[in-house]
Structures are given as C-alpha cells and as structure tokens.
Design a protein around this motif. Structure first.
Motif, short mmCIF file in Angstrom:
data_model
loop_
_atom_site.label_atom_id
_atom_site.label_comp_id
_atom_site.label_asym_id
_atom_site.label_seq_id
_atom_site.Cartn_x
_atom_site.Cartn_y
_atom_site.Cartn_z
N SER A 103 32.29 37.14 37.86
CA SER A 103 31.51 36.49 36.82
C SER A 103 31.97 36.91 35.43
O SER A 103 31.24 36.74 34.46
CB SER A 103 30.03 36.81 37.00
OG SER A 103 29.83 38.20 36.85
N ALA A 104 33.16 37.47 35.34
CA ALA A 104 33.61 37.97 34.04
C ALA A 104 34.02 36.86 33.10
O ALA A 104 34.18 37.06 31.90
CB ALA A 104 34.78 38.93 34.24
N PHE A 135 17.47 39.77 39.46
CA PHE A 135 17.72 38.33 39.49
C PHE A 135 17.96 37.90 40.92
O PHE A 135 18.37 38.68 41.78
CB PHE A 135 18.91 37.95 38.61
CG PHE A 135 20.16 38.75 38.89
CD1 PHE A 135 21.14 38.28 39.76
CD2 PHE A 135 20.35 39.98 38.28
CE1 PHE A 135 22.27 39.02 40.02
CE2 PHE A 135 21.50 40.73 38.53
CZ PHE A 135 22.47 40.24 39.41
N GLY A 136 17.69 36.61 41.17
CA GLY A 136 17.92 36.04 42.49
C GLY A 136 19.32 35.49 42.62
O GLY A 136 19.98 35.15 41.63
N THR A 137 19.77 35.39 43.86
CA THR A 137 21.11 34.87 44.13
C THR A 137 21.06 33.96 45.35
O THR A 137 20.18 34.08 46.21
CB THR A 137 22.12 36.00 44.39
OG1 THR A 137 21.70 36.75 45.54
CG2 THR A 137 22.26 36.93 43.21
N ASP A 153 21.44 32.61 36.01
CA ASP A 153 21.01 32.90 34.64
C ASP A 153 22.08 33.72 33.96
O ASP A 153 22.30 34.89 34.29
CB ASP A 153 19.68 33.66 34.67
CG ASP A 153 19.12 33.87 33.26
OD1 ASP A 153 19.80 33.49 32.29
OD2 ASP A 153 18.00 34.42 33.16
N SER A 154 22.79 33.12 32.97
CA SER A 154 23.88 33.81 32.30
C SER A 154 23.47 34.40 30.96
O SER A 154 24.30 34.92 30.22
CB SER A 154 25.06 32.84 32.08
OG SER A 154 24.64 31.74 31.29
N SER A 155 22.16 34.30 30.62
CA SER A 155 21.72 34.83 29.32
C SER A 155 21.76 36.35 29.28
O SER A 155 21.94 36.94 28.22
CB SER A 155 20.30 34.33 29.03
OG SER A 155 19.39 34.80 30.03
N ARG A 175 24.73 38.55 36.94
CA ARG A 175 26.05 37.97 37.16
C ARG A 175 26.32 37.74 38.64
O ARG A 175 25.84 38.48 39.51
CB ARG A 175 27.12 38.88 36.59
CG ARG A 175 27.02 40.32 37.07
CD ARG A 175 28.17 41.18 36.55
NE ARG A 175 28.26 41.14 35.10
CZ ARG A 175 29.41 41.28 34.45
NH1 ARG A 175 30.53 41.46 35.12
NH2 ARG A 175 29.43 41.25 33.13
N SER A 176 27.10 36.73 38.91
CA SER A 176 27.57 36.50 40.27
C SER A 176 28.56 37.60 40.64
O SER A 176 29.26 38.15 39.78
CB SER A 176 28.26 35.13 40.39
OG SER A 176 27.37 34.09 40.01
#
Length: 472
Positions: free
Chosen positions: A42-43, A160-162, A190-192, A197-198
């Motif tokens: 997710s970088a 966070f959820g995935t 959610d990238s805020s 992150r993934s």
C-alpha cells in the motif's frame, strides 16, 4: 497490549462453538506458528498495481516484519464439500514500514523508502472460508487451498477492517499433523490514515486435526461403537476380545487369557475349581483356604511358603519347627544365648561360674596403664581384651562392671577422673569387640582401693589396673 486480550477472547470463542453432526473424520483443526507482515503493497508509487504488489514479494530483509516467536493461532472446522471455516488471531511488531516518497533520499528507484515507525504493535483477527483441493488431486499428503474472508486489524493507535483473499499449502506428515504455509492479501479501503493500509500477511506453522468420529480407529464409527475408545471387532460392536475366547473384554474377568464362560472367561489350569487369576498355585491343585495351593504336611502353611514342606511347623517360622542351635531345650527365638547352652531359668544362657569370673579378673588385672594416663602400658593388652570379650559373649544376659583404679601419685581429684577414664577405655574396647552396651558399665575408684603398696614403683604399677565384677 489491550488489543491482545481481544485476540485471545476471539480465539477462545471459536474453540467453544457447540459441536455439530460430524461430516468427516477430524473436523476440527488448530494451527500456530510465525507470521510476517509486508506493508509494501500500500505504499503507492511503482509503475502499476501489479508492480506495487508483486514486484518484490519475497524481499524479506527490507519489507517483512517478523516477530521471532509463536505469533499466530487459528481454529477451524470442516463443514463439508471440502470447505472449512475458521478464525485466526495474530500479533506482530512493525519495525519496517514502506512508504512512497520519491523525494526522500535512499528510496529504491520507484520512490519506495523503508522507515522504522517505532515498533508499532500489530494485532489481527480474521475469519475465513477455505476450499481444499486435496481430494480433487487425490493426495494424502499435499493439501493446496484458497481462502476468502475478512478481518479487523489494530496497528498502533489505528484500527480498520479488511477484505482478505489468499492461498495456502499444507503437508500432512501424519493423519493428524501437518506443516502449513499461507499468504493473505488484506485489502483496506480508508486511505485517510497512513496506518490504515492494505498489506500482505504470510504464515508458517504447524497444524493439528482432531475430533474424528472413529476415536479408536477400529473401523466402527463412534455412534455405533459400544467401546469407542478401545479398538475392537465389528461382531462385538467395536469392543475387543483380546484373548479370543468369545467373551468381550468388558465382561471377561481375565481379558488377556482365554478361559471358560463358566468362570467369566478365566482359565483353571489345575482343575481345582479356582481360577488361575485367583490361584496362587495355578499349575498344582490345592485348597481353597490356601488360595489353591497344596499343604503336604498339613501345618496350615502352603507348600510354596513352607520352608519345611514335609515337616509340620508353626507359620511364624515359615512352616519349620523352631530351631534350637545349642540343643539346650530353649528355642533360638526365646534363647538369649542361642549358640551357648544354658538353663531355661536363665533364658538359655549359661550362668556365670566362679571359674569364669576368675578368668575375667585375671585378664583385667593384667591390663596396666602408663603413669598418669589412660593409655595401655603393655603390648599384650589387645590379646587380653580379646580373651575377655570371648568370655563375656557366653553370658549375653548378664551384666558386668568395669572398675578403674590408680596409684597414689597426683591429687585425689585427678586420680578419680583418671580411674574413670581407664574404666571407660576398657569398656569401649570391649564394645568394639561386639559386647552389647547394655551389658557393660564402668566406674572409677581413684586411688582408694590399692592392691599393693604405693611406696614402690612395682606396687604403683599393680595399682594402675582394672577389675571386672558381676552385677547380675
């Protein structure tokens, strides 16, 4: 560490799910091992999505975060048609966080740079549905699989959820134990928050299957097995008949030895009506009162325990007549002197004769001491002590007094202590030669009982002596 409690509570809840009708052997599985978290996916940056996610999938040194301990635990259950549902909890520590910053020095050429965020704690709780291809490929060892599911991740102060997808490969080293490898892509939306992150999570561990419906492995299912925990025969509803005598072990009093139905499956080799299991002499017919053993001399002691099986004797002496070693009419058990003849009135010991006392006194009087000391003067003292001990052993139930005496040299107080020491030395020497302490006493009389003049050296030497007296 507060989220770690959530992880284990979830795992315990999964393990406590109520049991259902079992569709396959060993429907339950538990696995544990090591997990690795790769945050590079997710970088951002890179040439495209595939480049960002799969260009460096095994860059362990730069991208993987590995906690060197058991760091994941999963519980799963087979639900049929090659499908399994399960719950996994994991913990890790993030010290390699990959970000996209093409302006930062040290990036990898695509703008990727690895930083240490300060050992962020990572906790994950994930549920999944897995499909196994093991039956499709008809293998008993190799077990490839795909899985889908979702979970919740706690990373530092963020959570966070995935949505998860992945693959696995297990190698079953036995029916119940295997080694499993797995990889899961966890997609966050959610990238805020830069921490939401993934990422990829990889696992390697050991898996155990359990809960099979044929516990004893005898080919009879537990629901039909009257002895579900012991391998048995189908004709006996899964119960064993170890000795093959047609009587199942649970009803067989002698399950390991073939026997007669009339004796509850026990044998009676000697035919005396006592089963071998209860017969102390199973190969020789005997008496029920003696647990099936014979008694040739009829003294109430079984021949196997009778040291004199052909001569009657008391049980207290192993079936033999009481011995009388010295033939004095007093049995050894009652004879205080079993090797020396004596009258019963003196407990089988000889009475002390005047001749014996003369010999004792003669030996004692010639035990001389050095002047002012309790040490022996002459070299023949050990022989005299040996002779005294030999005589005393003949009178084991008699008591004797050892007297110590001195000459007049020195003070009376000194001579009194010296005489006591001389008597004690002789007493101890006799004890060392096997005389019982209860049979000897000692006393000192100092210079009060001379047997010769103290005016000459020869007389003083005679006064430095010991005497023996009979007490009783």
């Amino acid at each position: 560490m507060k989220h770690l409690n959530k992880l284990f509570v979830a795992v315990l809840m999964a393990m406590g799910v109520s049991s259902q009708a079992q569709d396959s052997n060993n429907p339950w599985a538990i696995a544990f091992g090591v997990n690795a978290v790769d945050t590079r996916t997710s970088a951002g940056g890179g040439n495209n999505w595939l480049d960002r996610h799969f260009s460096q999938p095994f860059d362990v040194k730069n991208n993987w975060n590995i906690l060197p301990s058991v760091s994941y635990l999963s519980v799963s259950r087979y639900v049929g048609s090659n499908f399994t549902v399960g719950l996994q909890g994991s913990v890790n520590k993030i010290d390699k966080l990959v970000t996209f910053d093409p302006t930062a020095p040290g990036h990898d050429g695509r703008g990727m740079i690895v930083t240490n965020p300060g050992d962020l704690m990572y906790y994950g709780i994930d549920g999944k549905v897995k499909y196994s291809f093991m039956n499709l490929i008809k293998s008993q060892v190799i077990d490839p699989s795909l899985h889908l599911g979702g979970g919740y991740t706690f990373l530092g102060d963020s959570s966070f959820g995935t949505v998860n997808a992945g693959a696995g490969l297990a190698f079953w080293v036995s029916q119940n134990v295997g080694i499993e490898l797995g990889t899961t892509y966890k997609k966050a939306f959610d990238s805020s928050d830069p921490l939401q992150r993934s990422h990829f999570q990889h696992t390697a561990g050991v898996v155990f299957k359990f809960g099979g419906k044929d516990t004893d492995g005898d080919g009879v299912y537990d629901k039909d097995d009257a002895c579900p925990e012991v391998a048995g025969l189908k004709q006996f509803n899964g119960c064993p008949d170890t000795d093959g005598d047609g009587i199942i072990d649970s009803e067989d009093a002698c399950p390991e030895v073939a026997g007669l139905a009339s004796l509850k499956g026990c044998p009676d080799a000697d035919g005396d009506g006592i089963t071998d299991a209860e017969d102390a002499c199973p190969n020789v017919a005997g008496l029920a009162s003696l647990k099936g053993c014979p008694d040739a001399d009829k003294d109430g002691v079984a021949d196997k325990d009778d040291k004199c099986p052909n001569v009657a004797g008391p049980k207290e002496n192993a079936g033999c007549p009481w011995p009388d070693t010295d033939k004095d009419g007093v049995a050894d058990k009652d004879d205080a002197c079993p090797e020396v003849a004596g009258p019963a009135s003196n407990k089988g010991c000889p009475e002390v004769t005047p001749e014996a006392m003369d010999q004792l006194k003669s030996q004692a009087r010639f035990i001389y001491f050095n002047s002012g000391k309790s040490t022996f003067k002459s070299a023949d003292v050990p022989k005299r002590l040996d002779a005294m001990a030999a005589l005393l052993k003949n009178y084991a139930n008699s008591e004797f007094l050892i007297e110590g005496h001195t000459d007049s040299d020195g003070s009376e107080a000194f001579n009194q202590k010296l005489s006591e020491a001389r008597a004690a030395v002789v007493k101890n020497a006799l004890l060392d030669r096997g005389i019982s302490p209860s049979k000897l006493k000692s006393v000192g009389y100092g210079e009060t009982m001379p047997i010769a003049t103290n005016k000459t050296a020869a007389g003083k030497a005679l006064n430095r002596r010991t005497e023996v007296k009979l007490i009783k």
